[in-house]
Design a protein around this motif. Structure first.
Motif, PDB file in Angstrom:
ATOM      1  N   VAL A  76       0.838  -1.200   0.000  1.00  0.00           N
ATOM      2  CA  VAL A  76       0.000   0.000   0.000  1.00  0.00           C
ATOM      3  C   VAL A  76       0.874   1.252   0.000  1.00  0.00           C
ATOM      4  CG1 VAL A  76      -1.713   1.306   1.309  1.00  0.00           C
ATOM      5  CG2 VAL A  76      -1.906  -1.183   1.152  1.00  0.00           C
ATOM      6  N   GLN A  77       1.943   1.212   0.772  1.00  0.00           N
ATOM      7  CA  GLN A  77       2.844   2.367   0.825  1.00  0.00           C
ATOM      8  C   GLN A  77       3.467   2.646  -0.538  1.00  0.00           C
ATOM      9  OE1 GLN A  77       6.138   1.879   3.531  1.00  0.00           O
ATOM     10  NE2 GLN A  77       6.587   4.062   3.608  1.00  0.00           N
ATOM     11  N   ARG A  78       3.876   1.588  -1.228  1.00  0.00           N
ATOM     12  CA  ARG A  78       4.496   1.777  -2.548  1.00  0.00           C
ATOM     13  C   ARG A  78       3.515   2.350  -3.558  1.00  0.00           C
ATOM     14  NH1 ARG A  78       6.722  -3.299  -1.359  1.00  0.00           N
ATOM     15  NH2 ARG A  78       5.160  -4.337  -2.663  1.00  0.00           N
ATOM     16  N   LYS A  79       2.286   1.872  -3.527  1.00  0.00           N
ATOM     17  CA  LYS A  79       1.306   2.268  -4.534  1.00  0.00           C
ATOM     18  C   LYS A  79       0.498   3.490  -4.135  1.00  0.00           C
ATOM     19  CE  LYS A  79       2.308  -1.045  -7.386  1.00  0.00           C
ATOM     20  NZ  LYS A  79       2.894  -0.770  -8.727  1.00  0.00           N
ATOM     21  N   PHE A  87      -3.177  -0.223  -5.690  1.00  0.00           N
ATOM     22  CA  PHE A  87      -2.532  -1.531  -5.801  1.00  0.00           C
ATOM     23  C   PHE A  87      -3.381  -2.468  -6.647  1.00  0.00           C
ATOM     24  CE2 PHE A  87      -2.238  -5.947  -4.622  1.00  0.00           C
ATOM     25  CZ  PHE A  87      -0.878  -6.197  -4.655  1.00  0.00           C
ATOM     26  N   VAL A  88      -4.668  -2.563  -6.343  1.00  0.00           N
ATOM     27  CA  VAL A  88      -5.537  -3.504  -7.050  1.00  0.00           C
ATOM     28  C   VAL A  88      -5.659  -3.135  -8.526  1.00  0.00           C
ATOM     29  CG1 VAL A  88      -7.878  -4.419  -7.221  1.00  0.00           C
ATOM     30  CG2 VAL A  88      -6.807  -4.144  -4.972  1.00  0.00           C
ATOM     31  N   THR A  89      -5.891  -1.864  -8.820  1.00  0.00           N
ATOM     32  CA  THR A  89      -6.061  -1.468 -10.218  1.00  0.00           C
ATOM     33  C   THR A  89      -4.756  -1.620 -11.000  1.00  0.00           C
ATOM     34  OG1 THR A  89      -5.702   0.854  -9.593  1.00  0.00           O
ATOM     35  CG2 THR A  89      -7.979   0.081  -9.741  1.00  0.00           C
ATOM     36  N   ASP A  90      -3.624  -1.379 -10.338  1.00  0.00           N
ATOM     37  CA  ASP A  90      -2.341  -1.592 -11.007  1.00  0.00           C
ATOM     38  C   ASP A  90      -2.109  -3.078 -11.252  1.00  0.00           C
ATOM     39  OD1 ASP A  90       0.335  -0.408 -11.838  1.00  0.00           O
ATOM     40  OD2 ASP A  90       0.997  -1.891 -10.371  1.00  0.00           O
ATOM     41  N   PHE A  91      -2.472  -3.895 -10.294  1.00  0.00           N
ATOM     42  CA  PHE A  91      -2.352  -5.347 -10.466  1.00  0.00           C
ATOM     43  C   PHE A  91      -3.190  -5.802 -11.654  1.00  0.00           C
ATOM     44  CE2 PHE A  91      -3.352  -9.759  -9.801  1.00  0.00           C
ATOM     45  CZ  PHE A  91      -2.229 -10.305  -9.208  1.00  0.00           C
ATOM     46  N   GLU A  92      -4.392  -5.280 -11.755  1.00  0.00           N
ATOM     47  CA  GLU A  92      -5.283  -5.659 -12.855  1.00  0.00           C
ATOM     48  C   GLU A  92      -4.739  -5.224 -14.207  1.00  0.00           C
ATOM     49  OE1 GLU A  92      -9.660  -5.615 -10.704  1.00  0.00           O
ATOM     50  OE2 GLU A  92      -8.753  -3.709 -11.324  1.00  0.00           O
ATOM     51  N   ALA A 132       5.102 -11.984  -4.740  1.00  0.00           N
ATOM     52  CA  ALA A 132       4.782 -11.159  -3.579  1.00  0.00           C
ATOM     53  C   ALA A 132       3.477 -10.409  -3.793  1.00  0.00           C
ATOM     54  CB  ALA A 132       5.915 -10.175  -3.313  1.00  0.00           C
ATOM     55  N   ALA A 133       3.242  -9.955  -5.016  1.00  0.00           N
ATOM     56  CA  ALA A 133       2.002  -9.231  -5.309  1.00  0.00           C
ATOM     57  C   ALA A 133       0.790 -10.137  -5.138  1.00  0.00           C
ATOM     58  CB  ALA A 133       2.047  -8.660  -6.722  1.00  0.00           C
ATOM     59  N   PHE A 134       0.915 -11.391  -5.537  1.00  0.00           N
ATOM     60  CA  PHE A 134      -0.186 -12.335  -5.342  1.00  0.00           C
ATOM     61  C   PHE A 134      -0.485 -12.512  -3.857  1.00  0.00           C
ATOM     62  CE2 PHE A 134       0.486 -13.965  -9.724  1.00  0.00           C
ATOM     63  CZ  PHE A 134      -0.841 -13.981 -10.121  1.00  0.00           C
ATOM     64  N   HIS A 135       0.550 -12.569  -3.037  1.00  0.00           N
ATOM     65  CA  HIS A 135       0.340 -12.715  -1.602  1.00  0.00           C
ATOM     66  C   HIS A 135      -0.355 -11.497  -1.026  1.00  0.00           C
ATOM     67  CE1 HIS A 135       2.367 -16.419  -0.065  1.00  0.00           C
ATOM     68  NE2 HIS A 135       2.818 -16.419  -1.311  1.00  0.00           N
ATOM     69  N   ASP A 136       0.030 -10.306  -1.489  1.00  0.00           N
ATOM     70  CA  ASP A 136      -0.618  -9.088  -1.002  1.00  0.00           C
ATOM     71  C   ASP A 136      -2.080  -9.033  -1.445  1.00  0.00           C
ATOM     72  OD1 ASP A 136       1.782  -8.284   0.177  1.00  0.00           O
ATOM     73  OD2 ASP A 136       2.443  -7.255  -1.648  1.00  0.00           O
ATOM     74  N   LEU A 137      -2.335  -9.397  -2.689  1.00  0.00           N
ATOM     75  CA  LEU A 137      -3.716  -9.432  -3.162  1.00  0.00           C
ATOM     76  C   LEU A 137      -4.534 -10.417  -2.331  1.00  0.00           C
ATOM     77  CD1 LEU A 137      -5.672  -8.351  -5.356  1.00  0.00           C
ATOM     78  CD2 LEU A 137      -5.116 -10.390  -6.695  1.00  0.00           C
ATOM     79  N   MET A 138      -3.931 -11.546  -1.974  1.00  0.00           N
ATOM     80  CA  MET A 138      -4.624 -12.527  -1.138  1.00  0.00           C
ATOM     81  C   MET A 138      -5.005 -11.913   0.210  1.00  0.00           C
ATOM     82  SD  MET A 138      -3.281 -16.152   0.422  1.00  0.00           S
ATOM     83  CE  MET A 138      -2.204 -15.277   1.584  1.00  0.00           C
ATOM     84  N   THR A 139      -4.098 -11.155   0.799  1.00  0.00           N
ATOM     85  CA  THR A 139      -4.401 -10.518   2.081  1.00  0.00           C
ATOM     86  C   THR A 139      -5.580  -9.574   1.948  1.00  0.00           C
ATOM     87  OG1 THR A 139      -2.079 -10.676   2.765  1.00  0.00           O
ATOM     88  CG2 THR A 139      -3.459  -9.087   3.927  1.00  0.00           C
TER      89      THR A 139
END
Length: 335
Positions: free
Chosen positions: A189-192, A198-203, A211-218
């Motif tokens: 969250v801090q980075r984005k 974060f979610v829209t950038d991931f999409e 690591a991004a998958f783990h954060d999305l899971m959280t």
């Protein structure tokens, strides 16, 4: 290319459930859902038990019917088990419950959607109505990881629907499997700049790190266990955004959904099942074996009949364990 060319293959059917229940979910996910259905060779499905496959996080049910290199998908596995006399015939359903946040825990959530209700009503009615399988006393479900979580929670909350369940390396003991992920989520969250960014950038992609998958899971877990209607996709974390200290009030909302905690209030439901299977690898890298041991002890103390197994492996690439749990489910559901 099949693992076994010398055995007859069952038939895969593709159904579409036009769901009224899943409309207007907070994530904006489609309401119409595919369900792949496996029917064993030589059977129409009529009067056979129905076993529902709840897949792990980042997957959808139909993924378990895809060709698999150097191995078997689930229909091939069931073909082999039935042909070799190790498993009684059963219909297996693979519902697509994928979401914008990468997966599902298969419970009703104001953010994720009423997935438990969907599975126990519209999905079941569609499959059973088409094939004449299942029905009361002849329905079971299984899954690994998030799917294992869904299976054990459905066994507790919906024992009037399901008569057997297999929880394979399921999420439990939340303080061990989820809290260690919170620092990484906060850094993301801090980075984005925000959870929404974060979610829209991931999409946007086009590539995702582990690591991004783990954060999305959280974030998906937050939207599942403690949805906040005012937040983006219902996501709020149960920790202080600067210090990562646990917010006791919000964390309590998560813990209400921890199977180890839930078991105290649902032993009667679990006792009513025809069969309950619980297993985990003894070096599970997400610490799930400790939760499995805690739940096993509680079930033993409460007199809940169940099979408990630990095996010498971790959380990854353990589909071979289905060779034990699937025959178990088919057997208890055939009685």
């Amino acid at each position: 290319m099949l693992a076994r060319h010398d055995i007859p293959q069952g038939t895969l059917h593709r159904l579409t459930v036009e769901s009224a229940i899943l409309h207007d979910n907070m994530l904006g996910d489609p309401a119409n859902r595919t369900v792949m259905v496996y029917v064993p060779h030589g059977h129409s499905g009529q009067d056979l038990p129905l076993i529902v496959d709840l897949v792990g996080y980042t997957a959808g049910g139909p993924a378990h019917t895809n060709w698999k290199n150097f191995g078997e998908n689930v229909p091939e596995r069931v073909d082999r088990l039935i042909h070799d006399g190790e498993m009684l015939p059963a219909v297996v359903a693979f519902p697509d419950c994928f979401t914008r946040l990468g997966g599902n825990q298969y419970i009703d959530s104001k953010a994720m959607g009423p997935w438990a209700t969907f599975l126990t009503t519209e999905m079941l009615a569609t499959v059973e109505g088409k094939f004449g399988c299942g029905g009361f006393g002849k329905r079971g479900l299984f899954g690994k990881s998030s799917g294992g979580y869904g299976s054990i929670v459905h066994a507790m909350l919906h024992a009037d629907v399901w008569s057997a369940a297999a929880c394979l390396s399921g999420d439990m003991a939340f303080e061990l499997c989820y809290l260690p992920e919170m620092p990484s989520a906060l850094r993301a969250v801090q980075r984005k700049g925000s959870i929404e960014a974060f979610v829209t950038d991931f999409e946007t992609g086009p590539k995702f790190s582990g690591a991004a998958f783990h954060d999305l899971m959280t974030f998906a877990m937050a939207a599942t266990y403690d949805p906040a209607p005012e937040a983006f996709c219902g996501i709020r974390l149960p920790v202080d955004p600067e210090t990562c200290e646990v917010n006791a009030e919000l964390w309590a909302n998560w813990l209400k959904w921890d199977p180890v905690v839930m078991a105290d209030d649902h032993t009667d439901a679990l006792k009513s099942l025809k069969g309950l299977w619980l297993e985990c690898g003894n070096v599970d890298q997400y610490n799930l074996v400790y939760g499995a041991r805690r739940l096993h002890r509680k079930l033993e103390a409460a007199g809940v009949a169940h099979v408990y197994e630990e095996f010498d492996d971790n959380h990854s690439s353990v589909d071979y364990r289905m060779d034990l749990s699937l025959p178990y489910l088919a057997k208890v559901l055939s009685v």
